[in-house]
Design a protein around this motif. Structure first.
Motif, PDB file in Angstrom:
ATOM      1  N   ARG A   1      11.237   8.381 -27.047  1.00  0.00           N
ATOM      2  CA  ARG A   1      12.675   8.157 -27.250  1.00  0.00           C
ATOM      3  C   ARG A   1      13.462   7.986 -25.965  1.00  0.00           C
ATOM      4  NH1 ARG A   1      14.720  12.898 -30.811  1.00  0.00           N
ATOM      5  NH2 ARG A   1      12.825  13.818 -30.000  1.00  0.00           N
ATOM      6  N   TYR A   2      13.110   8.747 -24.926  1.00  0.00           N
ATOM      7  CA  TYR A   2      13.930   8.765 -23.718  1.00  0.00           C
ATOM      8  C   TYR A   2      13.286   8.115 -22.497  1.00  0.00           C
ATOM      9  CZ  TYR A   2      16.286  12.200 -26.635  1.00  0.00           C
ATOM     10  OH  TYR A   2      16.908  12.817 -27.689  1.00  0.00           O
ATOM     11  N   GLY A   3      12.090   7.569 -22.665  1.00  0.00           N
ATOM     12  CA  GLY A   3      11.369   7.075 -21.494  1.00  0.00           C
ATOM     13  C   GLY A   3      10.648   8.241 -20.845  1.00  0.00           C
ATOM     14  N   ILE A   4       9.986   7.988 -19.732  1.00  0.00           N
ATOM     15  CA  ILE A   4       9.164   9.035 -19.106  1.00  0.00           C
ATOM     16  C   ILE A   4       9.888   9.704 -17.949  1.00  0.00           C
ATOM     17  CG2 ILE A   4       6.959   9.520 -17.959  1.00  0.00           C
ATOM     18  CD1 ILE A   4       5.922   6.918 -19.371  1.00  0.00           C
ATOM     19  N   ARG A   5      10.517   8.885 -17.130  1.00  0.00           N
ATOM     20  CA  ARG A   5      11.106   9.400 -15.891  1.00  0.00           C
ATOM     21  C   ARG A   5      12.197  10.427 -16.148  1.00  0.00           C
ATOM     22  NH1 ARG A   5      14.055   6.501 -11.039  1.00  0.00           N
ATOM     23  NH2 ARG A   5      13.513   7.999  -9.422  1.00  0.00           N
ATOM     24  N   SER A   6      12.980  10.213 -17.210  1.00  0.00           N
ATOM     25  CA  SER A   6      14.128  11.097 -17.447  1.00  0.00           C
ATOM     26  C   SER A   6      13.726  12.459 -18.015  1.00  0.00           C
ATOM     27  CB  SER A   6      15.119  10.425 -18.396  1.00  0.00           C
ATOM     28  OG  SER A   6      14.509  10.201 -19.654  1.00  0.00           O
ATOM     29  N   ILE A   7      12.477  12.610 -18.430  1.00  0.00           N
ATOM     30  CA  ILE A   7      12.021  13.879 -19.021  1.00  0.00           C
ATOM     31  C   ILE A   7      11.307  14.723 -17.961  1.00  0.00           C
ATOM     32  CG2 ILE A   7      10.528  14.922 -20.780  1.00  0.00           C
ATOM     33  CD1 ILE A   7      12.807  13.421 -22.059  1.00  0.00           C
ATOM     34  N   THR A   8      11.774  15.958 -17.806  1.00  0.00           N
ATOM     35  CA  THR A   8      11.156  16.854 -16.812  1.00  0.00           C
ATOM     36  C   THR A   8      10.147  17.780 -17.490  1.00  0.00           C
ATOM     37  OG1 THR A   8      12.794  18.596 -17.104  1.00  0.00           O
ATOM     38  CG2 THR A   8      13.314  16.877 -15.481  1.00  0.00           C
ATOM     39  N   MET A   9       9.293  18.370 -16.682  1.00  0.00           N
ATOM     40  CA  MET A   9       8.319  19.342 -17.199  1.00  0.00           C
ATOM     41  C   MET A   9       9.046  20.570 -17.767  1.00  0.00           C
ATOM     42  SD  MET A   9       5.353  18.006 -16.997  1.00  0.00           S
ATOM     43  CE  MET A   9       3.837  18.896 -16.694  1.00  0.00           C
ATOM     44  N   ASP A  10      10.205  20.915 -17.171  1.00  0.00           N
ATOM     45  CA  ASP A  10      11.012  22.035 -17.687  1.00  0.00           C
ATOM     46  C   ASP A  10      11.462  21.744 -19.118  1.00  0.00           C
ATOM     47  OD1 ASP A  10      11.153  23.909 -15.466  1.00  0.00           O
ATOM     48  OD2 ASP A  10      12.276  22.343 -14.411  1.00  0.00           O
ATOM     49  N   GLU A  11      11.927  20.508 -19.354  1.00  0.00           N
ATOM     50  CA  GLU A  11      12.381  20.135 -20.698  1.00  0.00           C
ATOM     51  C   GLU A  11      11.230  20.159 -21.703  1.00  0.00           C
ATOM     52  OE1 GLU A  11      16.021  17.015 -20.311  1.00  0.00           O
ATOM     53  OE2 GLU A  11      14.181  16.454 -19.268  1.00  0.00           O
ATOM     54  N   ILE A  12      10.074  19.686 -21.269  1.00  0.00           N
ATOM     55  CA  ILE A  12       8.904  19.685 -22.152  1.00  0.00           C
ATOM     56  C   ILE A  12       8.561  21.126 -22.537  1.00  0.00           C
ATOM     57  CG2 ILE A  12       6.421  19.184 -22.300  1.00  0.00           C
ATOM     58  CD1 ILE A  12       7.032  16.736 -20.431  1.00  0.00           C
ATOM     59  N   ALA A  13       8.541  22.022 -21.543  1.00  0.00           N
ATOM     60  CA  ALA A  13       8.237  23.439 -21.798  1.00  0.00           C
ATOM     61  C   ALA A  13       9.265  24.039 -22.760  1.00  0.00           C
ATOM     62  CB  ALA A  13       8.211  24.212 -20.479  1.00  0.00           C
ATOM     63  N   ALA A  14      10.550  23.750 -22.524  1.00  0.00           N
ATOM     64  CA  ALA A  14      11.622  24.292 -23.382  1.00  0.00           C
ATOM     65  C   ALA A  14      11.477  23.787 -24.820  1.00  0.00           C
ATOM     66  CB  ALA A  14      12.985  23.914 -22.808  1.00  0.00           C
ATOM     67  N   GLN A  15      11.200  22.472 -24.975  1.00  0.00           N
ATOM     68  CA  GLN A  15      11.044  21.899 -26.324  1.00  0.00           C
ATOM     69  C   GLN A  15       9.856  22.507 -27.072  1.00  0.00           C
ATOM     70  OE1 GLN A  15      12.653  19.370 -28.249  1.00  0.00           O
ATOM     71  NE2 GLN A  15      14.353  19.679 -26.843  1.00  0.00           N
ATOM     72  N   LEU A  16       8.805  22.812 -26.325  1.00  0.00           N
ATOM     73  CA  LEU A  16       7.603  23.389 -26.936  1.00  0.00           C
ATOM     74  C   LEU A  16       7.712  24.905 -27.125  1.00  0.00           C
ATOM     75  CD1 LEU A  16       4.852  21.420 -24.963  1.00  0.00           C
ATOM     76  CD2 LEU A  16       5.434  21.155 -27.372  1.00  0.00           C
ATOM     77  N   GLY A  17       8.704  25.498 -26.464  1.00  0.00           N
ATOM     78  CA  GLY A  17       8.871  26.949 -26.553  1.00  0.00           C
ATOM     79  C   GLY A  17       7.782  27.702 -25.818  1.00  0.00           C
ATOM     80  N   ILE A  18       7.291  27.091 -24.725  1.00  0.00           N
ATOM     81  CA  ILE A  18       6.267  27.757 -23.899  1.00  0.00           C
ATOM     82  C   ILE A  18       6.692  27.677 -22.434  1.00  0.00           C
ATOM     83  CG2 ILE A  18       4.344  27.284 -25.481  1.00  0.00           C
ATOM     84  CD1 ILE A  18       3.561  24.914 -23.702  1.00  0.00           C
ATOM     85  N   SER A  19       5.988  28.394 -21.587  1.00  0.00           N
ATOM     86  CA  SER A  19       6.335  28.355 -20.161  1.00  0.00           C
ATOM     87  C   SER A  19       5.672  27.140 -19.499  1.00  0.00           C
ATOM     88  CB  SER A  19       5.849  29.636 -19.470  1.00  0.00           C
ATOM     89  OG  SER A  19       4.434  29.627 -19.410  1.00  0.00           O
ATOM     90  N   LYS A  20       6.247  26.755 -18.351  1.00  0.00           N
ATOM     91  CA  LYS A  20       5.640  25.656 -17.584  1.00  0.00           C
ATOM     92  C   LYS A  20       4.233  26.038 -17.127  1.00  0.00           C
ATOM     93  CE  LYS A  20       8.177  24.192 -14.136  1.00  0.00           C
ATOM     94  NZ  LYS A  20       8.893  23.381 -13.131  1.00  0.00           N
ATOM     95  N   LYS A  21       4.056  27.316 -16.853  1.00  0.00           N
ATOM     96  CA  LYS A  21       2.758  27.819 -16.404  1.00  0.00           C
ATOM     97  C   LYS A  21       1.681  27.514 -17.463  1.00  0.00           C
ATOM     98  CE  LYS A  21       0.533  32.035 -14.791  1.00  0.00           C
ATOM     99  NZ  LYS A  21       0.579  33.496 -14.778  1.00  0.00           N
ATOM    100  N   THR A  22       2.051  27.682 -18.741  1.00  0.00           N
ATOM    101  CA  THR A  22       1.110  27.411 -19.837  1.00  0.00           C
ATOM    102  C   THR A  22       0.734  25.933 -19.863  1.00  0.00           C
ATOM    103  OG1 THR A  22       2.109  29.206 -21.106  1.00  0.00           O
ATOM    104  CG2 THR A  22       0.727  27.670 -22.327  1.00  0.00           C
ATOM    105  N   ILE A  23       1.740  25.063 -19.670  1.00  0.00           N
ATOM    106  CA  ILE A  23       1.470  23.610 -19.641  1.00  0.00           C
ATOM    107  C   ILE A  23       0.467  23.291 -18.534  1.00  0.00           C
ATOM    108  CG2 ILE A  23       2.445  21.322 -19.136  1.00  0.00           C
ATOM    109  CD1 ILE A  23       4.994  22.201 -20.545  1.00  0.00           C
ATOM    110  N   TYR A  24       0.679  23.901 -17.366  1.00  0.00           N
ATOM    111  CA  TYR A  24      -0.188  23.610 -16.213  1.00  0.00           C
ATOM    112  C   TYR A  24      -1.609  24.151 -16.380  1.00  0.00           C
ATOM    113  CZ  TYR A  24       3.751  21.570 -13.748  1.00  0.00           C
ATOM    114  OH  TYR A  24       4.792  20.752 -13.377  1.00  0.00           O
ATOM    115  N   GLN A  25      -1.826  24.961 -17.401  1.00  0.00           N
ATOM    116  CA  GLN A  25      -3.202  25.387 -17.706  1.00  0.00           C
ATOM    117  C   GLN A  25      -3.988  24.219 -18.320  1.00  0.00           C
ATOM    118  OE1 GLN A  25      -2.723  28.792 -20.276  1.00  0.00           O
ATOM    119  NE2 GLN A  25      -2.414  30.206 -18.574  1.00  0.00           N
TER     120      GLN A  25
END
Length: 198
Positions: A2-26
């Protein structure tokens, strides 16, 4: 999508998923790795869809109409900026998309052309190699903002127009009767859906 790739941050992805960024980086070393995984999954799904259209279609022309419907559905939720973001900021994923275009898409288009010729719906004199390559390039033209500015040319409409032009260029008289039939069926379905939604 919906928003393209560049405009989405890893923080936003973590917030949307309800998990920490640390979990994503696993699971993903960085955003590049995540983009590659998403692109690979989209291509896998698209491949499955294309094979499905090929198997369920009444004929080669019908297969292209089914693919048009699938593309239309995908474009409804897709930001046109997506391909540009891939090319500019995620070269590995973009290279993978190019390989997909020139390998799988080339094969599926070639198979459709051979089917249409066998069924007596496409012109016998087609150079299937050149025609397949031409179709691949025109299928991605609606993403080109210089050729088709999105504020003036809606992507779904542009994709449909280019697909119909392509069909007219490859079909013989029998195939063109089917183009008219399937276009008429589509109009009836759209009118029916509009009546239901009123």
């Amino acid at each position: 999508m919906r928003y393209g790739i560049r405009s989405i941050t890893m923080d936003e992805i973590a917030a949307q998923l309800g998990i920490s960024k640390k979990t994503i980086y696993q699971f993903f070393t960085d955003k590049d790795a995540m983009v590659e995984a998403v692109v690979n999954e989209e291509m896998r799904q698209n491949e499955e869809d294309c094979r499905g259209f090929s198997q369920s279609a009444e004929n080669a022309v019908h297969e292209i109409f089914q693919a048009m419907d699938g593309i239309e559905e995908m474009l409804k939720s897709m930001n046109p900026q997506l391909i540009h973001d891939l090319e500019k900021h995620h070269p590995v994923a973009f290279k993978r998309l190019k390989q997909y275009k020139h390998q799988f898409l080339y094969t599926i288009i070639m198979e459709n052309l051979e089917r249409g010729i066998r069924e007596g719906l496409y012109r016998m004199d087609l150079n299937t190699d050149i025609t397949s390559r031409h179709r691949i390039e025109t299928a991605f033209m609606p993403f080109n903002q210089d050729a088709f500015p999105h504020n003036k040319y809606p992507m779904t409409q542009t994709c449909q127009e280019l697909a119909i032009l392509y069909l007219h260029s490859i079909c013989n008289a029998e195939g063109k009767k089917l183009i008219a039939k399937y276009l008429d069926d589509r109009k009836k379905m759209i009118l029916h859906e509009q009546k239901i939604s009123q």
